[in-house]
Design a protein around this motif. Structure first.
Motif, PDB file in Angstrom:
ATOM      1  N   MET A   1     -37.316 -46.028  -4.044  1.00 42.36           N
ATOM      2  CA  MET A   1     -36.063 -45.484  -3.559  1.00 42.36           C
ATOM      3  C   MET A   1     -35.459 -44.584  -4.634  1.00 42.36           C
ATOM      4  N   ALA A   2     -35.032 -43.389  -4.219  1.00 41.52           N
ATOM      5  CA  ALA A   2     -34.469 -42.425  -5.159  1.00 41.52           C
ATOM      6  C   ALA A   2     -33.029 -42.809  -5.512  1.00 41.52           C
ATOM      7  N   ARG A   3     -32.503 -42.113  -6.507  1.00 39.33           N
ATOM      8  CA  ARG A   3     -31.119 -42.369  -6.917  1.00 39.33           C
ATOM      9  C   ARG A   3     -30.156 -42.035  -5.784  1.00 39.33           C
ATOM     10  N   ILE A   4     -29.091 -42.800  -5.708  1.00 39.62           N
ATOM     11  CA  ILE A   4     -28.105 -42.617  -4.651  1.00 39.62           C
ATOM     12  C   ILE A   4     -26.984 -41.727  -5.155  1.00 39.62           C
ATOM     13  N   LYS A   5     -26.558 -40.791  -4.321  1.00 36.91           N
ATOM     14  CA  LYS A   5     -25.416 -39.927  -4.650  1.00 36.91           C
ATOM     15  C   LYS A   5     -24.153 -40.592  -4.105  1.00 36.91           C
ATOM     16  N   VAL A   6     -23.142 -40.699  -4.932  1.00 35.99           N
ATOM     17  CA  VAL A   6     -21.919 -41.407  -4.555  1.00 35.99           C
ATOM     18  C   VAL A   6     -21.173 -40.673  -3.447  1.00 35.99           C
ATOM     19  N   HIS A   7     -21.175 -39.337  -3.491  1.00 37.42           N
ATOM     20  CA  HIS A   7     -20.451 -38.592  -2.455  1.00 37.42           C
ATOM     21  C   HIS A   7     -21.067 -38.808  -1.073  1.00 37.42           C
ATOM     22  N   GLU A   8     -22.360 -39.135  -1.026  1.00 39.36           N
ATOM     23  CA  GLU A   8     -22.999 -39.466   0.257  1.00 39.36           C
ATOM     24  C   GLU A   8     -22.562 -40.856   0.728  1.00 39.36           C
ATOM     25  N   LEU A   9     -22.360 -41.753  -0.227  1.00 37.75           N
ATOM     26  CA  LEU A   9     -21.950 -43.121   0.124  1.00 37.75           C
ATOM     27  C   LEU A   9     -20.543 -43.146   0.712  1.00 37.75           C
ATOM     28  N   ARG A  10     -19.669 -42.283   0.209  1.00 40.03           N
ATOM     29  CA  ARG A  10     -18.271 -42.293   0.669  1.00 40.03           C
ATOM     30  C   ARG A  10     -18.144 -41.945   2.145  1.00 40.03           C
ATOM     31  N   LYS A  12     -20.217 -42.917   4.491  1.00 41.00           N
ATOM     32  CA  LYS A  12     -20.805 -43.969   5.333  1.00 41.00           C
ATOM     33  C   LYS A  12     -19.771 -44.999   5.758  1.00 41.00           C
ATOM     34  N   SER A  13     -20.084 -45.708   6.839  1.00 46.70           N
ATOM     35  CA  SER A  13     -19.192 -46.765   7.325  1.00 46.70           C
ATOM     36  C   SER A  13     -19.418 -48.039   6.508  1.00 46.70           C
ATOM     37  N   LYS A  14     -18.525 -48.988   6.715  1.00 48.33           N
ATOM     38  CA  LYS A  14     -18.589 -50.247   5.965  1.00 48.33           C
ATOM     39  C   LYS A  14     -19.873 -51.014   6.295  1.00 48.33           C
ATOM     40  N   ALA A  15     -20.249 -51.010   7.564  1.00 49.68           N
ATOM     41  CA  ALA A  15     -21.476 -51.717   7.990  1.00 49.68           C
ATOM     42  C   ALA A  15     -22.714 -51.090   7.356  1.00 49.68           C
ATOM     43  N   ASP A  16     -22.755 -49.743   7.315  1.00 49.53           N
ATOM     44  CA  ASP A  16     -23.892 -49.056   6.693  1.00 49.53           C
ATOM     45  C   ASP A  16     -23.992 -49.383   5.209  1.00 49.53           C
ATOM     46  N   LEU A  17     -22.831 -49.443   4.548  1.00 56.14           N
ATOM     47  CA  LEU A  17     -22.824 -49.753   3.115  1.00 56.14           C
ATOM     48  C   LEU A  17     -23.357 -51.160   2.855  1.00 56.14           C
ATOM     49  N   PHE A  18     -22.928 -52.123   3.683  1.00 56.77           N
ATOM     50  CA  PHE A  18     -23.410 -53.495   3.488  1.00 56.77           C
ATOM     51  C   PHE A  18     -24.906 -53.605   3.794  1.00 56.77           C
ATOM     52  N   ALA A  19     -25.379 -52.846   4.783  1.00 56.75           N
ATOM     53  CA  ALA A  19     -26.815 -52.852   5.098  1.00 56.75           C
ATOM     54  C   ALA A  19     -27.612 -52.272   3.930  1.00 56.75           C
ATOM     55  N   GLN A  20     -27.109 -51.186   3.350  1.00 54.07           N
ATOM     56  CA  GLN A  20     -27.786 -50.575   2.210  1.00 54.07           C
ATOM     57  C   GLN A  20     -27.771 -51.514   1.002  1.00 54.07           C
ATOM     58  N   LEU A  21     -26.668 -52.215   0.827  1.00 49.06           N
ATOM     59  CA  LEU A  21     -26.565 -53.174  -0.270  1.00 49.06           C
ATOM     60  C   LEU A  21     -27.602 -54.288  -0.113  1.00 49.06           C
ATOM     61  N   LYS A  22     -27.756 -54.749   1.105  1.00 47.23           N
ATOM     62  CA  LYS A  22     -28.740 -55.809   1.382  1.00 47.23           C
ATOM     63  C   LYS A  22     -30.156 -55.323   1.078  1.00 47.23           C
ATOM     64  N   ASP A  23     -30.469 -54.087   1.485  1.00 42.04           N
ATOM     65  CA  ASP A  23     -31.798 -53.513   1.216  1.00 42.04           C
ATOM     66  C   ASP A  23     -32.049 -53.374  -0.285  1.00 42.04           C
ATOM     67  N   LEU A  24     -31.033 -52.906  -0.993  1.00 42.29           N
ATOM     68  CA  LEU A  24     -31.180 -52.723  -2.443  1.00 42.29           C
ATOM     69  C   LEU A  24     -31.394 -54.051  -3.152  1.00 42.29           C
ATOM     70  N   LYS A  25     -30.680 -55.079  -2.723  1.00 36.40           N
ATOM     71  CA  LYS A  25     -30.851 -56.395  -3.352  1.00 36.40           C
ATOM     72  C   LYS A  25     -32.234 -56.967  -3.071  1.00 36.40           C
ATOM     73  N   ALA A  29     -35.142 -57.837  -5.871  1.00 36.86           N
ATOM     74  CA  ALA A  29     -35.864 -59.116  -5.942  1.00 36.86           C
ATOM     75  C   ALA A  29     -37.368 -58.880  -6.023  1.00 36.86           C
ATOM     76  N   LEU A  30     -37.876 -57.932  -5.222  1.00 34.33           N
ATOM     77  CA  LEU A  30     -39.315 -57.616  -5.270  1.00 34.33           C
ATOM     78  C   LEU A  30     -39.719 -57.050  -6.632  1.00 34.33           C
ATOM     79  N   LEU A  31     -38.878 -56.214  -7.183  1.00 36.15           N
ATOM     80  CA  LEU A  31     -39.176 -55.628  -8.496  1.00 36.15           C
ATOM     81  C   LEU A  31     -39.178 -56.686  -9.592  1.00 36.15           C
TER      82      LEU A  31
END
Length: 127
Positions: A1-10, A12-25, A29-31
């Motif tokens: 996964m590439a680096r995330i741009k903060v302006h792209e995150l702003r 997004k909706s709250k649900a999308d942010l939590f989904a992305q957070l779950k994927d990143l976590k 864990a795999l790493l």
């Protein structure tokens, strides 16, 4: 996964942010498992990128939440403590008399008595 741009995150909706957070976590864990089992060096260097991405997502979530709370409490009489302006500890926790006047000129009763009864002694030196 590439680096995330903060302006792209702003955007997004709250649900999308939590989904992305779950994927990143999950990816983190795999790493970490790969690190323990002796994975490739490129996976080990990716841990830092994923951790910073998680921090960015969490920061955006908290900032949006706080800005929404500020909007909700804009017309209210009282603000929650975490939305009030930060000041020094002496001002924030002190009495109203301390908040609105110079703290340098204020002396306690004890200091006043001490100065009255034990004034600064003056000595004349013979030359």
């Amino acid at each position: 996964m590439a680096r995330i741009k903060v302006h792209e995150l702003r955007g997004k909706s709250k649900a999308d942010l939590f989904a992305q957070l779950k994927d990143l976590k999950a990816e983190l864990a795999l790493l970490r498992v790969a690190k323990v089992t002796g994975g490739a060096p490129n996976k080990l260097s990716k841990i830092k990128v994923v951790r910073t991405s998680i921090a960015q997502v969490l920061t955006v979530i908290s900032q949006t939440q706080k800005s929404m709370l500020r909007e909700a409490y804009k017309k209210k009489k009282y603000l929650p403590l975490d939305l009030r302006p930060k000041k020094t500890r002496a001002i924030a926790g002190g009495s109203p008399s301390i908040r609105y006047c110079s703290t340098a000129s204020l002396k306690t009763e004890r200091e006043k008595k001490k100065e009255k009864y034990f004034p600064l002694r003056k000595y004349a030196i013979k030359a």
